[in-house]
Design an enzyme around this catalytic site. Structure first.
Site, PDB file in Angstrom:
ATOM      1  N   LYS A  94      -1.257  12.156   0.824  1.00 52.41           N
ATOM      2  CA  LYS A  94      -2.281  11.397   0.083  1.00 52.41           C
ATOM      3  C   LYS A  94      -3.698  11.162   0.682  1.00 52.41           C
ATOM      4  O   LYS A  94      -3.618  10.220   1.646  1.00 52.41           O
ATOM      5  CB  LYS A  94      -1.582  10.144  -0.490  1.00 52.41           C
ATOM      6  CG  LYS A  94      -2.561   9.365  -1.628  1.00 52.41           C
ATOM      7  CD  LYS A  94      -1.934   8.034  -2.105  1.00 52.41           C
ATOM      8  CE  LYS A  94      -3.105   7.245  -2.362  1.00 52.41           C
ATOM      9  NZ  LYS A  94      -2.551   5.926  -2.891  1.00 52.41           N
ATOM     10  N   GLY A 102      -5.648  -1.962  -6.539  1.00 59.02           N
ATOM     11  CA  GLY A 102      -5.317  -3.493  -6.633  1.00 59.02           C
ATOM     12  C   GLY A 102      -5.913  -4.228  -7.745  1.00 59.02           C
ATOM     13  O   GLY A 102      -5.708  -5.558  -8.073  1.00 59.02           O
ATOM     14  N   ALA A 117      -4.350   4.289  -8.631  1.00 59.77           N
ATOM     15  CA  ALA A 117      -5.066   2.931  -8.447  1.00 59.77           C
ATOM     16  C   ALA A 117      -5.536   2.471  -9.869  1.00 59.77           C
ATOM     17  O   ALA A 117      -6.212   3.153 -10.698  1.00 59.77           O
ATOM     18  CB  ALA A 117      -5.833   3.302  -7.365  1.00 59.77           C
ATOM     19  N   GLY A 118      -5.569   1.065  -9.775  1.00 60.15           N
ATOM     20  CA  GLY A 118      -6.076   0.252 -10.860  1.00 60.15           C
ATOM     21  C   GLY A 118      -5.342  -0.032 -12.137  1.00 60.15           C
ATOM     22  O   GLY A 118      -5.976  -0.700 -12.974  1.00 60.15           O
ATOM     23  N   ASN A 163       1.309   0.862  -7.575  1.00 55.85           N
ATOM     24  CA  ASN A 163       2.156  -0.115  -6.710  1.00 55.85           C
ATOM     25  C   ASN A 163       2.133  -1.647  -6.890  1.00 55.85           C
ATOM     26  O   ASN A 163       2.823  -2.137  -7.277  1.00 55.85           O
ATOM     27  CB  ASN A 163       1.606   0.328  -5.162  1.00 55.85           C
ATOM     28  CG  ASN A 163       2.428  -0.632  -4.174  1.00 55.85           C
ATOM     29  OD1 ASN A 163       3.226  -1.534  -4.279  1.00 55.85           O
ATOM     30  ND2 ASN A 163       2.214  -0.138  -2.921  1.00 55.85           N
TER      31      ASN A 163
END
Lengths: 65, 262
Positions: free
Chosen positions: B96, B157, B184-185, B206
């Protein structure tokens, strides 16, 4: 000799990268290494001589996103 | 089922392994999510703490495929060296690829990303680049050999969901045959479902799970949302319309006068 180990000044008598890893207790550990910003494979550590002020990175698995 | 670099997966949720309240919670969340791919990183190892050794033992128990990242790298050179360390450490050519441009937004440095992706694909890596929704960057990444693209929904995040839906729709339309993973986001299962309804192949997240009040339950919530979104995409969503359109038959409505009585 003085090297930079994981960003910190460190004194070592090791003459190559393999000896350094062993002296730190990483002989059987799951680690990877880089010298002066470039990857050094495990099989190349013995052949990689340490020189004064070398910048060594020793890394291991960690949590990631 | 979907395929990434020749490997097929049932779950379309890729889960990060960071920020959980405990290792046990991480393990349970991964199990609850059904994720078959988990992201990991590499960090400096202390001879005294040996933190990484314990973490690796936990990851091995999960039985999931690992996708190492190059998080924190700010140049192509750093990302390339980190990718090579990751390949040896984790025994996978998957990476990644992250090259970060700015510490406040954690947005990808698209120029460094293309440079690193080009170098790594030439060295046999199978690159999953963390990119933006920018079409020209996506084209270049594909041109240098990336067979998967991972555009952000919003900054890492930030939990803001899909902040540029139009561009994400364009990207999906422009690369019909390339696996696209939103990375992400994402903050809520509804964000993930929306991405899947748009035809994205998978979602990588995550923080939304790890920082939830109950990460294990949230992992289940995301798993179901992603499955629901995918089913909806496969089923064919109806088009929105400006005006109302009754769903109940109009014919035979009581009290509706066809003729006047007198």
């Amino acid at each position: 000799m003085q090297i930079l180990l994981n960003g910190k000044r460190f004194a070592t008598e090791a003459i190559n990268l393999d000896e350094l890893c062993e002296s730190l207790g990483f002989a059987d550990a799951k680690i990877a290494t880089a010298v002066n910003g470039s990857f050094v494979a495990a099989s190349e550590r013995k052949k990689t001589a340490l020189i004064e002020a070398a910048e060594i990175e020793i890394v291991a698995p960690r949590q990631g996103g | 089922m979907f395929t990434l670099y020749g490997a097929t997966f049932t779950s379309r949720l890729l889960l990060g392994t960071a920020q959980y309240p405990s290792p046990e919670c991480l393990k349970q969340a991964v199990e609850a999510s059904g994720a078959e791919i988990v992201t990991v990183s590499l960090r400096r190892e202390s001879a005294r703490a040996l933190t990484g050794q314990g973490f690796w033992a936990l990851i091995e128990q999960l039985g999931a495929r690992v996708l190492p990242n190059t998080a924190g790298c700010h140049t192509a050179k750093e990302a390339i060296a980190t990718a090579k360390m990751a390949r040896e450490l984790f025994g996978t050519s998957w990476i990644k690829l992250e090259v970060i441009a700015n510490d406040d937004t954690l947005q990808p440095d698209l120029f460094g990303l293309v440079e690193a992706a080009s170098a790594l694909t030439k060295e046999g890596f199978e690159v999953l680049p963390y990119t933006t929704e920018d079409l020209s960057a996506a084209e270049r990444l594909v041109a240098v050999g990336c067979k998967v693209l991972m555009p952000w929904a919003a900054p890492i995040g930030s939990a803001r969901g899909l902040i540029n839906k139009d561009a994400l729709k364009t990207l999906r339309a422009y690369f019909p045959g390339t696996p696209l993973i939103i990375d992400a986001g994402i903050g809520a299962p509804s964000h993930a479902a929306e991405a899947m309804e748009m035809g994205y192949d998978a979602v990588l997240l995550n923080t939304a799970v790890a920082k939830a009040g109950d990460p294990v339950k949230m992992a289940q919530a995301f798993a179901r949302a992603i499955e629901a979104g995918r089913l909806a995409f496969e089923s064919g969503l109806i088009e929105p319309r400006d005006m109302a359109c009754p769903s109940t038959p109009v014919a035979g409505t009581p009290f509706f006068k066809i003729d006047n009585a007198s």
